[in-house]
Design an enzyme around this catalytic site. Structure first.
Site, short mmCIF file in Angstrom:
data_model
loop_
_atom_site.label_atom_id
_atom_site.label_comp_id
_atom_site.label_asym_id
_atom_site.label_seq_id
_atom_site.Cartn_x
_atom_site.Cartn_y
_atom_site.Cartn_z
CG HIS A 109 26.36 -37.49 -7.87
ND1 HIS A 109 25.10 -36.98 -7.76
CD2 HIS A 109 26.22 -38.84 -7.86
CE1 HIS A 109 24.22 -37.98 -7.68
NE2 HIS A 109 24.86 -39.11 -7.72
CB CYS B 265 20.66 -29.25 -6.73
SG CYS B 265 19.59 -28.18 -5.78
CG ASN C 97 23.73 -39.42 -11.20
OD1 ASN C 97 24.24 -40.38 -10.65
ND2 ASN C 97 22.54 -38.94 -10.87
NE ARG D 73 17.90 -45.06 -8.56
CZ ARG D 73 18.75 -44.60 -7.66
NH1 ARG D 73 18.38 -43.66 -6.80
NH2 ARG D 73 20.00 -45.03 -7.64
CG ASP D 74 20.93 -41.38 -8.85
OD1 ASP D 74 20.24 -40.74 -8.04
OD2 ASP D 74 22.16 -41.46 -8.78
CG HIS E 183 26.59 -43.83 -8.31
ND1 HIS E 183 25.52 -44.37 -8.97
CD2 HIS E 183 26.19 -42.60 -7.91
CE1 HIS E 183 24.51 -43.50 -8.97
NE2 HIS E 183 24.90 -42.41 -8.33
#
Lengths: 303, 303
Positions: free
Chosen positions: A209, A240, A249, A15-16, A207
């Site tokens: 990045h 990006c 992530n 998903r992410d 979570h």
């Protein structure tokens, strides 16, 4: 250094990791990837998002991914929803867990879903109510916890306020997101320490990045605060799309390597995670920012 | 989290960053790069290595770099030497500080200089003696402190023994190197805690490679042990020449960003360091693994 002996790494790559990618991965390949991830021991996969396909074309096949996925026992297959409409789709797809999201920054929330934080929370209240009534657990993603691209600093008080509202709704776990990769270890400890005054540690996940290379340092800070759930995206996907090698992530396999080096048990196979990353890499068509994937590539090249 | 308010970041890019590169950077460009680094506030530059040009062709112009370099007041321009022959060249070049090196792994030391650790120490004893007699300070690089590609685990006792021998010779500062990027934060704390039982903290520096993404976490561990000197290579140069984007030394500008985010003063300008990395990048011809350099590239691209 006192850290937990065991943690859970939750996989958000499908998903992410994919939502910002311009390439469309076929449903079949997504399913094959997810299978490789669960073969590597992953027990939690955020499979897709039930947002409008107009918003995120890369995840337009959420229903089909769930339909054709062969679910493994003991694995939680989660789906993200923005509202009741998304929840309806998620329930029809029989997801194991519902993910909801809101930003800790009002400006970021408005840019993201065109609503204030309080308007979003009001919508989410009904979503959580329905989800719980349908017997689903709910994970809340709180974004821009450690900094916002528009507002800059986000107060811990604001994070605490929203976190408590989400938990009062019935959210089972909060994933605190460093959406733009600006968190630092001192800040992570401060935020967690404050949140722990009103929230049980077991309700909190982190979570990160790796945009500025501090993800591992931030995870260690979380471990030192006894956090036991960390998100990762296989391959380090989610960067990006405009710059090759730009990191998004933190890579699940890099978190796994970190945990192994610290002697923290996760139940995952580093080799299996790297194989999953190797599988998805050519389909995404970018050089993945994952360290472990790069090292494996070098080995393959005989370097 | 108690950490120092101020640290020194020592720049090893012109030596450690370039020595593995297959491209030859012209003397003129090396000097221009070093000037950009000192303009960014860098007070310590490891300029080159006085090893045989046969060993490291990329640094064959060590004498010329020192000859044509316009030295800035308050900056230490250091040169690495393997033996008395190298020291003679370094002294003729009037380096400000002599760097010497030995591995904590006997196998690695033999592969590197074809000698046992004890044979190397015996040679270095005379090198240090001469250097000190000539009024030069000496920095000792101890490599594979946290793990060896051949021997794997390196005992802390072995590291401590060699460290103490080097200090007894008159070495002023020890740079403990994680040559292959396998250190983890728990280990860093263990090693430093043990060394501190016989060595003053002020004699110790840490030198990390970001091969597995843990450099920042390891630096934070060092800070928590009150280490106040860290090495970095501008651009993150020093990776394996066989793989694009493979990371070597932690990038000076990424260390600077970490320190700024933690509120630790260094006297360096992040912007200036990024400009120096931007200068050298096209000459090296690789995508640099530096996070800050990548972010700056993205900004330039308007992403």
């Amino acid at each position: 250094m006192t850290i937990p002996q065991e943690v859970i790494i939750k996989e958000v790559g499908p998903r992410d990791g994919l939502q910002n990618e311009s390439v469309i991965i076929s449903t079949e390949k997504k399913i094959a990837w997810i299978e490789k991830l669960t073969n590597a021991g992953v027990k939690y996969v955020e499979v897709s998002s039930f947002v409008s396909p107009k918003w995120i074309p890369a995840l337009a096949d959420a229903d089909d991914v769930f339909r054709y996925l062969k679910r493994k026992e003991g694995v939680t297959y989660a789906g993200l929803v923005p509202n009741e409409k998304g929840l309806d789709r998620a329930l029809r797809a029989n997801v194991d867990e519902i993910g909801i999201f809101v930003s800790a920054s009002d400006t970021h929330n408005r840019k993201n879903v065109n609503k204030s934080i309080d308007e979003t929370l009001s919508i989410l209240k009904d979503v959580v109510k329905t989800a719980k009534r349908e017997g689903k657990s709910v994970r809340g993603y709180l974004s821009t916890v450690f900094g916002c691209p528009y507002e800059g600093h986000i107060s811990i008080g604001q994070v605490e306020r929203i976190s408590n509202i989400l938990l009062e709704m019935g959210v089972d776990e909060l994933s605190l997101g460093d959406t733009i990769g600006v968190a630092n270890p001192v800040q992570v400890k401060q935020v967690i320490r404050q949140l722990k005054t009103t929230i049980p540690t077991g309700k909190l996940a982190l979570h990160f990045h790796n945009t500025r290379g501090l993800a591992a340092a931030n995870i260690v800070a979380g471990l030192e605060q006894n956090i036991q759930v960390f998100d990762g995206a296989n391959g380090g996907l989610g960067g990006c799309p405009y710059a090759q090698g730009a990191t998004g992530n933190v890579a699940t396999e890099d978190v796994q390597y970190l945990m192994e080096s610290l002697g923290v048990n996760t139940g995952l196979s580093l080799k299996g995670l790297v194989q999953a990353a190797k599988y998805i890499a050519p389909h995404v068509g970018l050089e993945l920012p994952s360290y472990q994937h790069r090292l494996a590539q070098k080995e393959d090249d005989g370097a």
